[in-house]
Design a protein around this motif. Structure first.
Motif, mmCIF file in Angstrom:
data_model
loop_
_atom_site.group_PDB
_atom_site.id
_atom_site.type_symbol
_atom_site.label_atom_id
_atom_site.label_comp_id
_atom_site.label_asym_id
_atom_site.label_seq_id
_atom_site.Cartn_x
_atom_site.Cartn_y
_atom_site.Cartn_z
ATOM 1 N N TYR A 1 -3.188 4.574 0.369
ATOM 2 C CA TYR A 1 -3.403 6.009 1.265
ATOM 3 C C TYR A 1 -3.516 7.254 0.701
ATOM 4 O O TYR A 1 -2.803 7.395 -0.589
ATOM 5 N N ARG A 2 -4.683 7.945 1.034
ATOM 6 C CA ARG A 2 -5.152 9.023 0.203
ATOM 7 C C ARG A 2 -5.663 8.802 -1.110
ATOM 8 O O ARG A 2 -5.805 9.429 -1.907
ATOM 9 N N GLY A 3 -5.733 7.426 -1.486
ATOM 10 C CA GLY A 3 -6.510 7.114 -2.499
ATOM 11 C C GLY A 3 -5.176 7.039 -3.642
ATOM 12 O O GLY A 3 -5.723 7.065 -5.036
ATOM 13 N N ILE A 4 -4.165 7.142 -3.597
ATOM 14 C CA ILE A 4 -3.108 7.374 -4.685
ATOM 15 C C ILE A 4 -2.128 6.360 -4.700
ATOM 16 O O ILE A 4 -1.623 5.808 -3.570
ATOM 17 N N PHE A 5 -1.936 5.682 -5.620
ATOM 18 C CA PHE A 5 -0.915 4.724 -6.216
ATOM 19 C C PHE A 5 0.281 5.069 -6.069
ATOM 20 O O PHE A 5 0.736 6.101 -6.819
ATOM 21 N N ASN A 6 1.191 4.943 -5.197
ATOM 22 C CA ASN A 6 2.625 5.568 -4.802
ATOM 23 C C ASN A 6 3.637 4.912 -5.388
ATOM 24 O O ASN A 6 4.317 3.687 -4.775
ATOM 25 N N ASN A 7 4.471 5.377 -6.367
ATOM 26 C CA ASN A 7 5.801 4.859 -6.934
ATOM 27 C C ASN A 7 6.857 5.382 -6.432
ATOM 28 O O ASN A 7 7.676 4.952 -6.826
ATOM 29 N N ASN A 8 6.897 6.007 -5.127
ATOM 30 C CA ASN A 8 8.079 6.604 -4.527
ATOM 31 C C ASN A 8 8.669 5.227 -4.037
ATOM 32 O O ASN A 8 8.399 4.397 -3.596
ATOM 33 N N ARG A 9 10.228 5.578 -4.474
ATOM 34 C CA ARG A 9 11.108 4.297 -4.125
ATOM 35 C C ARG A 9 11.810 4.782 -2.738
ATOM 36 O O ARG A 9 12.651 3.981 -2.319
ATOM 37 N N ASP A 10 11.502 5.761 -2.208
ATOM 38 C CA ASP A 10 12.301 6.229 -1.048
ATOM 39 C C ASP A 10 11.599 5.591 0.327
ATOM 40 O O ASP A 10 10.351 5.867 0.671
ATOM 41 N N MET A 11 12.240 4.794 0.967
ATOM 42 C CA MET A 11 11.613 3.848 2.074
ATOM 43 C C MET A 11 11.275 4.898 3.248
ATOM 44 O O MET A 11 10.350 4.620 3.933
ATOM 45 N N VAL A 12 11.985 6.009 3.461
ATOM 46 C CA VAL A 12 11.948 6.886 4.622
ATOM 47 C C VAL A 12 10.830 7.703 4.197
ATOM 48 O O VAL A 12 9.792 7.797 5.306
ATOM 49 N N ALA A 13 10.118 8.078 3.173
ATOM 50 C CA ALA A 13 9.104 8.446 2.639
ATOM 51 C C ALA A 13 8.145 7.743 3.226
ATOM 52 O O ALA A 13 6.868 8.112 3.769
ATOM 53 N N HIS A 14 7.909 6.478 2.906
ATOM 54 C CA HIS A 14 6.805 5.614 3.265
ATOM 55 C C HIS A 14 6.875 5.193 4.668
ATOM 56 O O HIS A 14 5.728 5.275 5.559
ATOM 57 N N ARG A 15 8.020 5.140 5.550
ATOM 58 C CA ARG A 15 8.118 5.224 6.832
ATOM 59 C C ARG A 15 7.354 6.436 7.620
ATOM 60 O O ARG A 15 6.531 6.270 8.629
ATOM 61 N N ASN A 16 7.529 7.454 6.903
ATOM 62 C CA ASN A 16 6.643 8.932 7.278
ATOM 63 C C ASN A 16 5.307 8.644 7.063
ATOM 64 O O ASN A 16 4.454 9.070 8.170
ATOM 65 N N ILE A 17 4.871 8.264 5.895
ATOM 66 C CA ILE A 17 3.438 7.958 5.612
ATOM 67 C C ILE A 17 2.930 6.871 6.812
ATOM 68 O O ILE A 17 1.761 7.090 7.448
ATOM 69 N N ALA A 18 3.598 5.995 7.176
ATOM 70 C CA ALA A 18 3.198 4.978 8.178
ATOM 71 C C ALA A 18 3.057 5.662 9.516
ATOM 72 O O ALA A 18 2.240 5.378 10.548
ATOM 73 N N ARG A 19 3.725 6.511 10.038
ATOM 74 C CA ARG A 19 3.936 7.074 11.263
ATOM 75 C C ARG A 19 2.866 8.205 11.130
ATOM 76 O O ARG A 19 1.964 8.257 12.141
ATOM 77 N N VAL A 20 2.465 8.572 10.137
ATOM 78 C CA VAL A 20 1.040 9.574 10.176
ATOM 79 C C VAL A 20 -0.075 8.705 10.379
ATOM 80 O O VAL A 20 -0.962 9.112 11.122
ATOM 81 N N CYS A 21 -0.214 7.614 9.603
ATOM 82 C CA CYS A 21 -1.298 6.754 9.677
ATOM 83 C C CYS A 21 -1.499 6.228 11.250
ATOM 84 O O CYS A 21 -2.514 6.185 11.667
ATOM 85 N N HIS A 22 -0.171 5.831 11.985
ATOM 86 C CA HIS A 22 -0.158 5.513 13.321
ATOM 87 C C HIS A 22 -0.693 6.557 14.191
ATOM 88 O O HIS A 22 -1.559 6.024 15.005
ATOM 89 N N GLU A 23 -0.636 7.751 13.867
ATOM 90 C CA GLU A 23 -0.995 8.800 14.824
ATOM 91 C C GLU A 23 -2.456 9.282 14.608
ATOM 92 O O GLU A 23 -3.122 9.367 15.409
ATOM 93 N N ILE A 24 -2.734 9.373 13.173
ATOM 94 C CA ILE A 24 -4.112 9.832 12.911
ATOM 95 C C ILE A 24 -5.154 8.723 13.201
ATOM 96 O O ILE A 24 -6.366 9.000 13.420
ATOM 97 N N GLY A 25 -4.730 7.559 12.708
ATOM 98 C CA GLY A 25 -5.783 6.357 12.587
ATOM 99 C C GLY A 25 -5.952 5.588 13.913
ATOM 100 O O GLY A 25 -6.517 4.669 14.100
#
Length: 177
Positions: A78-102
């Motif tokens: 996503y956005r070409g960035i290797f994401n080491n974030n361990r916060d699942m809620v942050a990943h859920r938010n990315i999934a929601r953005v992809c869901h809406e935009i894509g």
């Protein structure tokens, strides 16, 4: 047409043979298999509907994949960035953005994929079996599909959280021995 979902595992470490075994189980040539890595998860409740829409809209596609957070392949990040974030809620938010935009979009890829999610139709598989082995099985089939002029598409509305050695580090390989 039906879509079957699998998380293959191979005790003998022959993941390619496991993929081929599951493909043989599909009853019809127009059916699809969706393979998900055992360390990956969907983060939106309607992921199956999104996959269904993609295969219906682009039925001649050789293989589908998705966005994710951690693979060695920048085109799937996503956005070409290797994401080491361990916060699942942050990943859920990315999934929601992809869901809406894509929505209803599946872009063509021009390079091999990492197999965190691979969706293949049985009639395609009959022509392009998975090679035996554990490593590069995903790279191999996607390259052969591309070389044959088959489309490989990324479903832009799907983002999978991929653990991919988050705590151990990318260089950890003990599980592959």
């Amino acid at each position: 047409m039906a879509i079957y979902y699998f998380t293959p595992y191979a005790l003998d470490k022959n993941l390619g043979a496991a993929y081929n075994h599951y493909m043989e189980l599909l009853p019809n040539d127009n059916d699809w298999a969706c393979f998900i890595d055992g360390d990956a998860m969907f983060l939106t409740p309607d992921w199956g509907h999104l996959i269904q829409k993609a295969v219906e809209k682009f039925p001649e596609t050789g293989m589908f994949t998705c966005y994710t957070n951690r693979v060695g392949n920048k085109q799937q990040l996503y956005r070409g960035i290797f994401n080491n974030n361990r916060d699942m809620v942050a990943h859920r938010n990315i999934a929601r953005v992809c869901h809406e935009i894509g929505k209803n979009r599946a872009k063509k890829l021009t390079r091999i994929i990492s197999g965190v999610m691979m969706i293949v139709q049985k009639k395609t598989w009959k022509e392009f079996h998975f090679k035996d082995g554990l490593l590069t099985v995903d790279n191999d089939i996607s390259q052969r599909l591309l070389d044959a002029g088959k489309e490989v598409r990324l479903i832009e509305s799907i983002y999978l959280l991929h653990y991919y050695r988050l705590a151990e580090g990318r260089k950890f390989k003990n599980h592959l021995l």
